[in-house]
Design a protein around this motif. Structure first.
Motif, mmCIF file in Angstrom:
data_model
loop_
_atom_site.group_PDB
_atom_site.id
_atom_site.type_symbol
_atom_site.label_atom_id
_atom_site.label_comp_id
_atom_site.label_asym_id
_atom_site.label_seq_id
_atom_site.Cartn_x
_atom_site.Cartn_y
_atom_site.Cartn_z
ATOM 1 N N ALA A 194 -1.591 9.547 -6.026
ATOM 2 C CA ALA A 194 -0.346 10.180 -6.449
ATOM 3 C C ALA A 194 0.747 9.787 -5.467
ATOM 4 O O ALA A 194 0.475 9.285 -4.385
ATOM 5 N N GLY A 195 1.960 10.042 -5.848
ATOM 6 C CA GLY A 195 3.081 9.692 -4.995
ATOM 7 C C GLY A 195 3.152 10.540 -3.738
ATOM 8 O O GLY A 195 2.652 11.656 -3.690
ATOM 9 N N THR A 196 3.761 9.961 -2.725
ATOM 10 C CA THR A 196 4.001 10.660 -1.461
ATOM 11 C C THR A 196 5.319 11.416 -1.587
ATOM 12 O O THR A 196 6.273 10.916 -2.182
ATOM 13 N N ALA A 197 5.368 12.595 -1.008
ATOM 14 C CA ALA A 197 6.542 13.473 -1.122
ATOM 15 C C ALA A 197 7.653 13.023 -0.176
ATOM 16 O O ALA A 197 7.894 13.638 0.859
ATOM 17 N N VAL A 198 8.344 11.941 -0.535
ATOM 18 C CA VAL A 198 9.466 11.455 0.270
ATOM 19 C C VAL A 198 10.745 12.154 -0.185
ATOM 20 O O VAL A 198 10.782 12.781 -1.243
ATOM 21 N N LYS A 199 11.809 12.020 0.617
ATOM 22 C CA LYS A 199 13.085 12.696 0.333
ATOM 23 C C LYS A 199 14.154 11.694 -0.088
ATOM 24 O O LYS A 199 14.065 10.503 0.220
ATOM 25 N N LYS A 200 15.194 12.232 -0.722
ATOM 26 C CA LYS A 200 16.340 11.408 -1.127
ATOM 27 C C LYS A 200 17.210 11.084 0.075
ATOM 28 O O LYS A 200 17.308 11.869 1.015
#
Length: 161
Positions: free
Chosen positions: A18-24
């Motif tokens: 699953a995707g990694t929880a990165v920020k904008k």
């Protein structure tokens, strides 16, 4: 039957990750469709000095794009500095996956494999890294922020005489 379906779905998701929880990024810069950091689902991601950090970045281009480059900025203790990358690492077009290549056309979505080298001289600290992909006109194509924690490598197997 439902339990079997649930188990099968879980196995498939685990295999692909699953995707990694990165920020904008600030300033309304385009955000990737998904970012996957190897061995990191929730930042801060632990990285070892002298090793590489591996990203897969899915993003969409909105303009005709002939070349793209990765730019990295590192922020710690209130100081932001550019993190220079070797040309072969920063060249996005040479590192596209699944048969994709440049030029890219508007609305094309691609996956980019970014290998981020962590220098041996990098201090053992927490760092916010901003990763931007820019095109030939220096327009930001995609941008995200990921928190990392730089750690010392294992000394297992080393002997001091």
């Amino acid at each position: 039957m439902f339990v079997r379906l649930l188990v099968l779905s879980t196995l498939i998701c685990s295999a692909f990750g699953a995707g990694t929880a990165v920020k904008k990024c600030s300033g309304n810069k385009p955000f990737p469709l998904e970012v996957r950091v190897l061995n990191c689902d929730v930042p801060p991601c632990n990285v070892v000095k002298g090793q590489d950090m591996e990203f897969e970045i899915d993003f969409v281009v909105f303009n005709y794009t002939t070349t793209m480059k990765t730019l990295v900025r590192a922020t710690t203790i209130g100081l932001t500095v550019p993190y220079e990358l070797p040309d072969d690492v920063s060249n996005v077009c040479k590192n596209l996956k699944y048969g994709a290549y440049c030029p890219l056309y508007p609305e094309e979505d691609v996956t980019y494999k970014f290998i981020f080298p962590i220098s041996n001289v990098y201090p053992e600290i927490s760092v916010k890294i901003e990763i931007s992909i820019v095109d030939q006109t220096k327009t930001v194509v995609s941008c995200f922020v990921c928190d990392i924690k730089v750690r010392k490598g294992s000394s297992v197997g080393l002997q001091i005489n």
